[in-house]
Design a protein around this motif. Structure first.
Motif, mmCIF file in Angstrom:
data_model
loop_
_atom_site.group_PDB
_atom_site.id
_atom_site.type_symbol
_atom_site.label_atom_id
_atom_site.label_comp_id
_atom_site.label_asym_id
_atom_site.label_seq_id
_atom_site.Cartn_x
_atom_site.Cartn_y
_atom_site.Cartn_z
ATOM 1 N N ARG A 74 4.672 -0.119 -16.589
ATOM 2 C CA ARG A 74 4.421 0.352 -15.189
ATOM 3 C C ARG A 74 5.405 0.108 -14.123
ATOM 4 N NH1 ARG A 74 -0.985 -0.990 -16.874
ATOM 5 N NH2 ARG A 74 -0.583 -2.867 -15.585
ATOM 6 N N LYS A 130 7.837 2.523 -12.136
ATOM 7 C CA LYS A 130 7.695 2.489 -10.713
ATOM 8 C C LYS A 130 9.124 2.228 -10.091
ATOM 9 C CE LYS A 130 5.527 0.280 -6.753
ATOM 10 N NZ LYS A 130 4.386 -1.003 -6.424
ATOM 11 N N ASP A 166 1.954 -3.461 -21.194
ATOM 12 C CA ASP A 166 1.694 -2.349 -20.162
ATOM 13 C C ASP A 166 2.130 -2.337 -18.841
ATOM 14 O OD1 ASP A 166 0.536 -1.072 -22.520
ATOM 15 O OD2 ASP A 166 -1.600 -1.536 -21.948
ATOM 16 N N GLU A 167 2.152 -3.616 -18.319
ATOM 17 C CA GLU A 167 2.289 -3.827 -16.925
ATOM 18 C C GLU A 167 3.893 -3.790 -16.955
ATOM 19 O OE1 GLU A 167 1.926 -7.701 -13.382
ATOM 20 O OE2 GLU A 167 1.447 -7.985 -15.743
#
Length: 217
Positions: A93, A97, A89-90
């Protein structure tokens, strides 16, 4: 006008090949749809002097197991999914970004193109392209590390699972264990899924997971 630099923006988060741990280890021993516990072979009482006569195979005593269900019940597999899922998930993200940042930078260049020289435009395009290439390389490397950490974790579970299936099968005098998902009909008394899962949680309640900043290679 700003010329098309050919820079390709990352369209989505980096795709992760390791996927969900639960269900990815669907076969404990092989891909042929069955698992044979290790058992001693009977030797024929009378062997020919030059060529031994093969012993007849034992009568099959069959059990069934759902390895995906075992993995869902495994506390070690749940731990690995929770930890590695957070890392996936990180990564997603961060990729989103960075993608948004590339778009902003490209729009900024388009807005400034009229006040920039050709050399300035090319230099800015080149700088953005280098940034994209470096970020993509970084995302691929982070993705690989997550995948390899998953393999390290799953390898620990798989080794114990194979041994436990053999032990449970032997304790019930079974010499052939089939994957439940490939059996059209079976009785509940033949299913060793819960027994295997319980023993797996007792023997291996958790697994070692390499740290996020450690390359398993």
């Amino acid at each position: 006008m700003l010329r098309n630099s050919g820079v390709r923006l990352l369209a989505a988060a980096v795709a992760l090949g390791c996927g969900s741990l639960v269900g990815s280890a669907a076969h404990a021993q092989n891909n042929s749809g069955w698992f044979v516990p290790k058992a001693s072979q009977q030797q024929p009482e009378h062997a020919a002097s030059h060529a031994a006569q093969p012993a007849p195979p034992p009568a099959p005593i069959i059990g069934v197991i759902s390895v995906p269900d075992v993995m869902r019940l495994s506390t070690a597999a749940q731990q690995a999914e929770r930890v590695l899922g957070a890392r996936r998930d990180e990564l997603a993200r961060d990729a989103q970004k960075e993608q948004a940042s590339w778009r902003d930078e490209q729009q900024k260049l388009q807005g400034q193109a009229r006040t920039m020289t050709s050399d300035q435009i090319q230099a800015s395009e080149r700088k953005l392209q280098e940034r994209v290439i470096a970020a993509q390389k970084n995302f691929r490397n982070r993705n690989r590390i997550i995948q390899e950490a998953a393999q390290v974790s799953l390898g620990q579970i798989e080794r114990e699972l194979v041994q436990i299936i053999r032990q449970v099968a032997a304790s019930r005098s079974m010499n052939l264990v089939l994957h439940r998902e490939q059996v059209a009909l079976s009785q509940d008394s033949l299913d060793i899924t819960q027994q295997v899962a319980t023993q797996l949680n007792s023997v291996l309640p958790s697994v070692f997971i390499p740290a996020a900043n450690v390359d398993p290679e």
